[in-house]
Design an enzyme around this catalytic site. Structure first.
Site, PDB file in Angstrom:
ATOM      1  N   SER A 248       0.777  -1.347   0.028  1.00  0.00           N
ATOM      2  CA  SER A 248       0.023   0.178   0.193  1.00  0.00           C
ATOM      3  C   SER A 248       1.020   1.140  -0.030  1.00  0.00           C
ATOM      4  O   SER A 248       2.035   1.052  -0.007  1.00  0.00           O
ATOM      5  CB  SER A 248      -0.981  -0.043   1.107  1.00  0.00           C
ATOM      6  OG  SER A 248      -0.090   0.229   2.365  1.00  0.00           O
ATOM      7  N   LYS A 249       0.090   2.446  -0.091  1.00  0.00           N
ATOM      8  CA  LYS A 249       1.149   3.638  -0.054  1.00  0.00           C
ATOM      9  C   LYS A 249       1.915   3.801   1.024  1.00  0.00           C
ATOM     10  O   LYS A 249       2.837   4.444   1.231  1.00  0.00           O
ATOM     11  CB  LYS A 249       0.006   4.638  -0.075  1.00  0.00           C
ATOM     12  CG  LYS A 249      -0.378   5.112  -1.549  1.00  0.00           C
ATOM     13  CD  LYS A 249      -0.885   6.556  -1.544  1.00  0.00           C
ATOM     14  CE  LYS A 249      -1.019   6.708  -2.990  1.00  0.00           C
ATOM     15  NZ  LYS A 249      -1.699   7.970  -3.422  1.00  0.00           N
ATOM     16  N   ARG A 250       1.589   3.218   2.328  1.00  0.00           N
ATOM     17  CA  ARG A 250       2.311   3.319   3.323  1.00  0.00           C
ATOM     18  C   ARG A 250       3.912   2.787   3.142  1.00  0.00           C
ATOM     19  O   ARG A 250       4.682   3.202   3.820  1.00  0.00           O
ATOM     20  CB  ARG A 250       1.801   2.076   4.385  1.00  0.00           C
ATOM     21  CG  ARG A 250       0.927   2.949   5.406  1.00  0.00           C
ATOM     22  CD  ARG A 250       0.311   1.938   6.419  1.00  0.00           C
ATOM     23  NE  ARG A 250       0.095   0.764   6.048  1.00  0.00           N
ATOM     24  CZ  ARG A 250       0.903  -0.597   6.217  1.00  0.00           C
ATOM     25  NH1 ARG A 250       1.881  -0.441   6.838  1.00  0.00           N
ATOM     26  NH2 ARG A 250       0.412  -1.490   5.746  1.00  0.00           N
ATOM     27  N   HIS A 251       3.990   1.860   2.087  1.00  0.00           N
ATOM     28  CA  HIS A 251       5.291   1.277   1.795  1.00  0.00           C
ATOM     29  C   HIS A 251       6.166   2.335   1.031  1.00  0.00           C
ATOM     30  O   HIS A 251       7.194   2.477   1.199  1.00  0.00           O
ATOM     31  CB  HIS A 251       5.024  -0.088   1.230  1.00  0.00           C
ATOM     32  CG  HIS A 251       4.528  -1.145   2.074  1.00  0.00           C
ATOM     33  ND1 HIS A 251       3.103  -1.418   1.901  1.00  0.00           N
ATOM     34  CD2 HIS A 251       5.054  -1.936   3.059  1.00  0.00           C
ATOM     35  CE1 HIS A 251       2.939  -2.585   2.929  1.00  0.00           C
ATOM     36  NE2 HIS A 251       4.072  -2.694   3.430  1.00  0.00           N
ATOM     37  N   CYS A 252       5.456   2.626  -0.017  1.00  0.00           N
ATOM     38  CA  CYS A 252       6.073   3.524  -1.050  1.00  0.00           C
ATOM     39  C   CYS A 252       5.109   3.779  -2.052  1.00  0.00           C
ATOM     40  O   CYS A 252       3.921   3.631  -2.099  1.00  0.00           O
ATOM     41  CB  CYS A 252       7.535   2.621  -1.591  1.00  0.00           C
ATOM     42  SG  CYS A 252       6.849   1.502  -2.714  1.00  0.00           S
TER      43      CYS A 252
END
Ligand code: GLU
Length: 481
Positions: A248-252
């Site tokens: 998800s966007k949390r990762h990159c």
């Protein structure tokens, strides 16, 4: 292979947002399954769920696919490239199939009031209308009551199918709800339209994310109810972040557009995502153009265990593509990024580009690497304390004081002439190269790490600015001593 058994695949995105890496991987594998069999790749926009449509997403899907070279082979002829098929433009096709199923006793009208049902009641429907007497149905119809059409699922037995990646999957029919085929607004559900379209478009291989594995038995029961051949299924493994949770966007950055914005090249992104769940068997190569992938791709190389998205690995792919491109193309590519830093100041990009080409992971790295050229970072004494080369502020001052007049005297400001003078100075002074570079580099930049060596920095900054900065650094060191 004849036309009738030609492999046909489709990418069937719902226009509900932006092109996530997982969607793009589905598109790529669908394209590759088709092309590796000399088959056809179709683009179908699944927009029957009008509430979930995000404006502009069809355009994004379309642009992304064409940038990546995943061009579909057919669709409505609008002159020029084919348009995609769009489900909402095909609405009149679905109801007749549902009506046919009702007539054949395989589906039924359900008049339960949607507004009064919870989501769970609607989905896990208790089949109250499944066996309504014909007169009751007719009375509801005559009264103009709103209805949905639901499929009658078998109440006993099992449904089984074999997926090319995940193997045999079996479910108990009693677990399957009487799924809605046509909603009360007359629109088909995604599940229904997907099956009708896959059949009408002659899709031979349904390639999609593994989140659809559990719905597939329901689709198969629909194919059976309609008397149609079930396609070959190829479900793709999940994509996880490096911490093992769903990417998800949390990762990159996880959308194609965001990655491109950061300066990842579409070819590198495609090359990397080809490996998110697939490998070319004994072939240990990693760099493949789309065309090469078409030749080597096979569904037998798809792995069912989750793929891990690694930004380091994507960086590696991007670096290879950046390094391999002709220097002039690289200059064109970086110009918007260097312009951001330099504005309308003129810099000859050729030396800078050759330095950056072997050093950056992605284009977005450029501004931070080069902004010192416009405005160096403030000097500190720590910059001149270097253990390895045994540099100290005093020796740095001595080096700068000697070098300044030598460089000032230089008639030609070129790599060779600067190097010649520096070599001579090293010989005469007895200083090691590392120490001399260690004195020049922070003086020009205010940093210990710069892209390129001291000679390259001198060249990129030019004579006047280099001398100005070296003079200023000497002055600074003198004042501090
Ligand atoms: N519209 C579905 C999605 O965007 C497609 C699933 C499929 O390929 O069947 O996830």
């Amino acid at each position: 292979m004849t036309e009738s058994n030609k492999v046909r695949t489709r990418f069937a995105p719902s226009p509900t947002g932006f092109m996530h890496i997982g969607n793009l991987r589905s598109a790529l594998y669908e394209y590759l399954v088709a092309k590796s069999h000399k088959g056809a790749f179709i683009l179908r926009i699944e927009d029957t769920d009008q509430d979930r449509i995000v404006e502009g997403s069809i355009e994004v899907i379309y642009r992304t696919l064409s940038t990546c070279g995943l061009i579909h082979d057919e669709g409505p002829d609008i002159g020029g490239p084919y348009a995609p098929y769009i489900q909402s433009e095909r609405l009149d096709r679905y109801l007749p199939y549902a009506t046919r199923l009702v007539e054949e006793g395989k589906a039924y009208y359900c008049f339960c009031n949607r507004a009064e049902q919870t989501e769970a009641e609607y989905n896990g429907y208790d089949r109250r209308c499944r066996d309504l007497p014909a007169e009751e149905v007719a009375a509801h119809m005559a009264a103009g009551d709103s209805f949905v059409i639901r499929q009658k699922m078998p109440l006993t037995g099992e449904t089984s199918f074999t997926d090319q990646v995940f193997g045999t999957i079996t479910v108990e029919n009693k677990e399957l709800e009487d799924q809605v085929l046509i909603k009360s607004d007359g629109f088909p559900t995604y599940n229904f339209a997907n099956v009708i379209d896959d059949h009408e478009m002659g899709i031979t291989h349904v390639v999609r994310g593994s989140e659809y594995l559990s719905s597939t038995p329901k689709y198969n029961l629909l194919y059976e109810a309609l008397g149609w051949e079930i396609p070959i299924y190829v479900h793709l493994p999940l994509i996880l972040g490096e911490d093992g949770s769903k990417l998800s966007k949390r990762h990159c950055a996880t959308s194609f557009a965001d990655l491109v914005e950061l300066g990842y090249l579409p070819e590198a992104i495609i090359n990397y995502i080809a490996f998110l769940g697939w490998s070319p068997g004994d072939d240990t190569r990693e760099l493949f153009t789309l065309q090469e992938l078409e030749n080597v791709f096979s569904t037998s190389g798809i792995n069912k265990s989750p793929a891990i998205f690694s930004l380091d690995k994507l960086n590696w792919f991007n670096e290879q593509y950046l390094r391999d491109m002709p220097g002039d193309d690289f200059i064109d590519l970086i110009r918007p990024w260097t312009d951001k830093v330099f504005g309308d100041r003129f810099y000859d990009l050729s030396v800078l580009a050759s330095v950056l080409q072997t050093r950056i992971h992605k284009l977005a790295d450029i501004p931070d690497l080069i902004d010192f050229m416009v405005e160096p970072d403030p000097l500190t004494l720590d910059l001149y304390v270097q253990k390895r080369s045994k540099l100290r502020p005093e020796s740095a001052l001595e080096i700068l004081e000697h070098l300044y007049p030598i460089l000032e005297e230089l008639r030609v400001w070129s790599h060779d002439s600067i190097k010649e003078e520096l070599d001579l100075y090293l010989e005469q002074s007895g200083h090691k190269l590392g120490r001399v570079m260690g004195a020049i580099r922070p003086s020009l930049s205010g940093r210990n790490v710069t892209p390129g060596g001291a000679i390259e920095m001198l060249l990129i900054l030019g004579r006047e600015e280099s001398l100005r900065r070296l003079g200023y650094a000497s002055e600074y060191l003198r004042q501090q001593s």
